[in-house]
Design an enzyme around this catalytic site. Structure first.
Site, short mmCIF file in Angstrom:
data_model
loop_
_atom_site.label_atom_id
_atom_site.label_comp_id
_atom_site.label_asym_id
_atom_site.label_seq_id
_atom_site.Cartn_x
_atom_site.Cartn_y
_atom_site.Cartn_z
N ALA A 333 1.03 -1.25 0.03
CA ALA A 333 -0.01 -0.01 -0.02
C ALA A 333 0.75 1.17 0.13
CB ALA A 333 -0.93 0.13 1.23
N GLU A 337 3.47 1.89 -6.72
CA GLU A 337 3.77 0.97 -7.96
C GLU A 337 3.90 1.40 -9.28
OE1 GLU A 337 2.96 -1.85 -4.39
OE2 GLU A 337 1.92 -0.16 -5.35
N ASP A 379 25.91 27.97 -28.32
CA ASP A 379 26.76 28.20 -29.69
C ASP A 379 26.30 29.59 -30.09
OD1 ASP A 379 28.91 27.87 -31.14
OD2 ASP A 379 27.95 26.49 -32.38
N ASP A 729 26.79 21.84 -32.27
CA ASP A 729 26.48 21.35 -33.40
C ASP A 729 27.85 20.48 -33.68
OD1 ASP A 729 28.00 23.27 -34.10
OD2 ASP A 729 26.72 24.27 -35.73
N ASP A 733 31.85 20.01 -29.81
CA ASP A 733 30.75 20.35 -28.87
C ASP A 733 30.44 18.93 -28.08
OD1 ASP A 733 30.61 23.10 -29.74
OD2 ASP A 733 29.30 22.37 -31.19
N ASN A 795 -1.68 6.91 -1.51
CA ASN A 795 -0.86 5.84 -0.92
C ASN A 795 -0.91 6.01 0.78
OD1 ASN A 795 0.36 5.48 -3.74
ND2 ASN A 795 0.99 3.80 -2.60
N ASN A 823 -3.42 0.78 -7.10
CA ASN A 823 -2.06 1.68 -7.41
C ASN A 823 -1.76 1.58 -8.77
OD1 ASN A 823 -2.05 2.27 -4.75
ND2 ASN A 823 -0.34 0.88 -4.37
N GLU A 958 -10.41 8.16 -4.33
CA GLU A 958 -9.03 8.68 -5.14
C GLU A 958 -9.68 9.35 -6.47
OE1 GLU A 958 -6.24 5.33 -5.30
OE2 GLU A 958 -6.11 5.31 -3.02
#
Length: 1056
Positions: A333, A337, A379, A729, A733, A795, A823, A958
């Site tokens: 709980a 997740e 740049d 570029d 760089d 949660n 969840n 929820e």
């Protein structure tokens, strides 16, 4: 050949030999080679063994097993893994008699989540070294090498060694760093912008440089591996191979930067959250264990109770296992997740939004990191500017030699229709002087412009020459027509017309010594003329006359020169690159020149004669060119300033040009003193306290910057706690792009090396796109905060529910597989939909958040603890109500025929077997009827209806709580649910999924629930709805007590 000289010393053993600062003969002596014969095969083989192959080293990446283990180096993941292992063990022990698939749903789901996360992580990690692979691809494959006195036309480049003599031709890719020994043509020009950042191709010479400590751009007698010959040819001596080359050093820097990869701000916060969550889970699990230890462990003393010596210990394994399952359920709980999946989904949606704005995100976490960017290191060429040279000013001669006419030229691209010339004469009245300038610019020119589409024009050849051809198109034709009227498909119609009027018959190639280019042409009248363009001062020195407005020619006196040089100075001060135009009609021996058979042709074979031919010229005018800033950049930099983001420009270009551009685009104000804000890379590296400079408020400029300078700037900024976005570029760089928090590569002009080292690619190479992406990143972060708060508050409610269940001693209301479903599945759609919340209107008027800002402030935590406590009370309360009440607030609950018990019986259900005359009646749920041979089963299998009510209340609360998460502190009255219609759709989907597991028999069995009646649904809604009212009250309190919120929102508002 004589005895071969000894091999050169190992470069690693001492400071590298400065070949660029030594004469060719000194280089021959140092590298033990003769330009006539090259190295011997035996000597080359020996050196190959000493120095190794001429290729970039491959750094072994992590193995698949190492990558897999890295994915579990996370507190949250390890906690989940432990929960899965315990859950699997419990399922195995519980089904020892008969294996039931439903028992293994929970551990299986957790393992699948972990496997999916690990797969994504491994895929991302495996892409990390692609920049190094792309770098290896730009190396040359073969080279023309002199060995044993004869040329080998295609020796594999990996076999080159220091001291080898190599021949370069037009189009060749340079195979190693080499010292130019001699030129085979009058000029040698290379394109090395991807390595140095220079906008134009550069000329190379065989002459030594004066300084032993020259930067890359100043090494005019060295050609670098990976660059390309665009003009001329030369014989060179190899001075460095493989890892010893400039590109090899960049390769090492990329690898080093890759090792320094740091977690993104969000990942750091989630890791901190995971660690804190693990500790909290541990404390709560231990507390639950201690509360319930009396039910499965008892110490018995003497019968009379007077003895302090235990007479026995009573331990019930079944109850111990049961409360252990409760602890596991609590862990499940507490762990969100679904959070990793929802974050990934939100970031992926963010990448789609950014792609629509031309920002292509290669690494998902970059989306969030953009939101807290505090410094953008940009740049100049191609990002702040268009990377398309254009003429900004044209200066022609007036009615007298002392009078000059100046025309402002608009346009920033190679599109001839882009912009116009201000003050241009009316059609058909273009004077002779302007016609001469147009003719020289069009004919004394080797470039071309091609239309790839109606919107995109691309130059081939020298950018400055392409810009001159575009100028000619804007000037039009003497008769008043333009080029498109001649041929709509040809963007260079005017230039083609001039080339027919004056047909080129010979070319005097440009070289650095005389700083000019000339062409001999046959005019429409049949006579020959010389057209010349080049450095203005040089052409003035070689000119004896000047052409006036209407074509008359007068001597060039000092007053005329002074007027021209004054215009030149003014344009140079504004960082314009100036080219002069001149011509000559009296060609002496070339007056009848018609090709290679002409006696004077032998003079053209020696470039040393060109300066003499280009004398007694007639000066016509000059043009000022530049790589213009993008029109939208000024506003973008103003937006950065309003958003509290500092802009630093780091370029390989020269200081004066860069300073002028920076003033024009707003990095510096027009009159700002930038003595200590504009430095070259070498000047910066020589500073004692570099961080002090980098902390300077406002913009900074670093010109003539090398890769190591860029990397050092990024490293110091990160050490100072800044979140750095770096644009680039070129190959040069790549190390800094890899090291920065956000590496931003150019999509059009960027090399593959830069793109692979970056986190984000700009499809339009535009600085303003970065600013838009920062705004989008801030919006995405705010939305992520919304759904993270939502999921965590959910949660907390689940933890409160299980803790209260345990504390009150009532039967377990929610089982782990149900919590996993909530969840992962039920919470998922609303959490994802919160990612579509509209951005705040003033999102780019606020200062950037600190990367260490907390996701959850103490006040927010208190709010969600209150909400969580209500969720716990509601889910446990409805469980108790079903067992103990026949009705609640007028809602009848006895329709299913279940037996009512007292609260005392419910909280002591474990002692059911000791109760006398305790009986229960069968009850119905949907189409099922529950009967009990053992009355005590009423608190085990009989709790299915009460569990369903608890789960339904949890889901409903929820869903309503997701409405609370629309805004951190705004009421639903000011931000109603329909501002995000996707959230309403998501809530419907989640309720639909819940109905699915309730009313599909197979799923109901898996999840241990039963269908609910209408009255029971009314009770669920009645218990769930107050969560909205509670949070509205808490938001109101928060708004009343917060004094900083509104002020911060109006801070730095642009234009107010």
């Amino acid at each position: 050949m004589g005895e071969a000289p000894p091999p050169p010393p190992d470069p690693a053993a001492a400071r590298p030999f400065p070949a660029w600062a030594r004469t060719v003969s000194a280089c021959e002596a140092h590298y033990g080679v003769s330009l006539r014969d090259g190295l011997s095969t035996a000597e080359a083989t020996s050196r190959l063994a000493t120095h190794g192959a001429n290729e970039l080293p491959e750094h072994p990446g992590p193995t698949l097993v190492q990558l897999l283990l890295q994915q579990f180096d996370d507190t949250l993941v390890r906690t989940l893994l432990a929960a899965a292992a315990v859950s699997f063990a419990l399922a195995l022990s519980a089904s020892a008699g008969s294996v039931t698939p439903s028992a293994f749903v929970e551990p299986l789901v957790i393992v699948l989540i972990l496997a999916a996360n690990a797969a994504v992580g491994i895929w991302q990690e495996s892409n990390a070294e692609r920049a190094l692979a792309a770098l290896r691809e730009i190396q040359c494959d073969h080279a023309a090498v002199l060995r044993d006195g004869r040329w080998l036309p295609a020796l594999p480049a990996r076999g080159l060694v220091p001291g080898d003599v190599v021949r370069l031709r037009v189009g060749d890719k340079v195979p190693a760093d080499m010292r130019v020994a001699s030129l085979l043509t009058s000029t040698l020009r290379l394109e090395q912008g991807s390595l140095t950042g220079e906008t134009a191709s550069v000329n190379k010479t065989a002459r030594a440089v004066d300084s032993d400590d020259a930067d890359i751009q100043a090494k005019e007698c060295v050609v670098f591996a990976g660059t390309t010959v665009v003009n001329g040819g030369a014989v060179c001596v190899v001075v460095a191979t493989g890892a010893g080359t400039e590109i090899g050093r960049i390769h090492a820097q990329i690898h080093e930067a890759a090792q320094e990869d740091h977690d993104t701000p969000l990942k750091k916060k989630l890791n901190q959250f995971g660690e804190a969550l693990t500790k909290i889970i541990g404390v709560i699990c231990a507390l639950v264990w201690l509360i319930n230890v009396k039910y499965f462990l008892a110490v018995e003393f003497g019968e009379d109770g007077s003895s302090w010596v235990p007479s026995g210990v009573r331990f019930e394994f079944d109850k111990c296992t049961y409360y252990f399952e409760i602890a596991v359920a609590l862990a499940v709980a507490a762990i969100p997740e679904g959070l990793p999946a929802v974050i990934t989904t939100c970031l992926a949606l963010g990448t789609r939004k950014m792609a629509a704005k031309n920002a292509l995100v290669r690494k998902l976490p970059s989306v969030e990191t953009l939101g807290c960017t505090t410094v953008i290191c940009s740049d100049k060429t191609g990002t702040l500017t268009t990377n398309q040279m254009s003429v900004a000013r044209l200066v022609a001669v007036g009615g007298s030699s002392e009078e000059v006419r100046s025309f402002k030229v608009d346009g920033t691209t190679y599109d001839p229709r882009d912009g116009r010339i201000h003050g241009w004469p009316a059609a058909g009245t273009v004077d002779a002087n302007l016609q001469t300038i147009a003719k020289v610019a069009a004919v004394c020119n080797d470039a071309s412009v091609v239309a790839h589409s109606s919107q995109q024009y691309v130059a081939t050849g020298m950018p400055t020459e392409a810009a001159l051809k575009v100028l000619v198109e804007k000037m039009g034709l003497p008769g008043g027509k333009n080029g498109l009227s001649l041929d709509p498909s040809d963007p260079l119609g005017c230039c083609k017309w001039w080339n027919n009027v004056a047909k080129r018959i010979a070319t005097l190639e440009f070289d650095r010594t005389r700083k000019s280019m000339g062409v001999i042409v046959k005019t429409s009248s049949g006579s020959n003329a010389l057209l010349v363009k080049g450095a203005v001062e040089i052409l003035l020195e070689r000119s004896s006359h000047i052409q006036l407005k209407h074509g008359s020619v007068v001597p060039l006196d000092e007053k005329a020169k002074k007027a021209i040089l004054a215009s030149l100075h003014e344009m140079s001060t504004n960082a314009l690159r100036c080219l002069g135009f001149a011509y000559k009609e009296d060609l002496a021996e070339f007056a009848t020149y018609d090709g290679e058979s002409h006696p004077a042709h032998k003079l053209l074979l020696d470039p040393a004669n060109y300066a003499a031919i280009e004398t007694d010229l007639i000066f016509a005018g000059l043009a000022g060119l530049r790589d213009p800033p993008r029109e939208e950049v000024f506003d973008a930099i103003e937006d950065c300033r309003a958003a509290g983001i500092r802009v630093m420009v780091i370029t390989g270009d020269n200081k004066e040009t860069a300073e002028a551009i920076c003033r024009e685009i707003g990095v510096f104000s027009p009159d700002e003193d930038i003595t200590f804000k504009s430095l070259t890379g070498k000047e910066f590296m020589a500073l004692g306290d570099k961080k002090k400079l980098l902390r300077t408020k406002g913009g900074l400029l670093f010109s003539r910057a090398e890769p190591r300078h860029k990397q050092e700037i990024v490293r110091l900024l990160k050490e100072d706690g800044e979140v750095v976005a770096m644009t680039g570029d070129g190959v040069n760089d790549a190390p800094a792009l890899k090291l920065a928090d956000i590496g931003v590569a150019m999509g059009i002009t960027g090399t593959e090396v830069a793109k692979e080292a970056s986190d984000m690619v700009l499809a339009d190479d535009n600085f303003s796109t970065i600013v838009s992406a920062v705004g989008e990143g801030r919006s995405i972060y705010n939305n992520m905060k919304a759904f993270i708060r939502y999921m965590i508050s959910s949660n907390i409610g689940e933890v409160a529910s299980i803790f209260l269940t345990s504390a009150l001693g009532i039967p377990e209301g929610l089982i782990p597989v149900q919590l996993l479903w909530v969840n992962l599945v039920t919470d998922g759609p609303p959490a994802t939909a919160l990612g579509f919340n509209p951005p705040d209107k003033d999102i780019m008027k606020k200062p950037p958040r600190r990367s260490d800002d907390s996701l959850i402030t103490p006040w927010i935590l208190f709010r969600y603890l209150v909400i969580g406590l209500y969720v716990g009370i509601a889910t446990v309360g409805i469980f108790v109500i079903w067992y103990t009440h026949g009705s609640f607030m007028g809602i009848d609950l006895t329709g299913d025929g279940h037996t009512l018990v007292s609260y005392s019986q419910l909280s002591n259900w474990g002692q059911c077997s000791t109760w006398n005359n305790f009986t229960v009646s069968p009850f119905t749920a949907g189409t099922r009827t529950f009967t009990f041979d053992n009355p005590c089963d009423y608190f085990h299998s009989g709790k299915v209806k009460a569990t369903t009510l608890s789960l339904s209340v949890l889901v409903a609360i929820e869903m309503f709580n997701s409405l609370n998460a629309l805004s951190e502190d705004s009421s639903l009255l000011t931000m109603p649910p329909w501002v995000n219609p996707w959230l309403l759709v998501a809530m419907s989907v989640s309720f639909g999924l819940h109905f699915l597991i309730l009313y599909v028999p197979f799923l109901a069995t898996v999840f241990g629930i039963v269908p609910l009646s209408l009255n029971e649904w009314l009770l669920v809604l009645l218990v769930a709805l107050p969560v909205v009212l509670i949070d509205e009250v808490l938001k109101f309190v928060g708004r009343c007590t917060s004094s900083s919120g509104p002020k911060r929102r109006s801070r730095k508002q642009k234009g107010e």
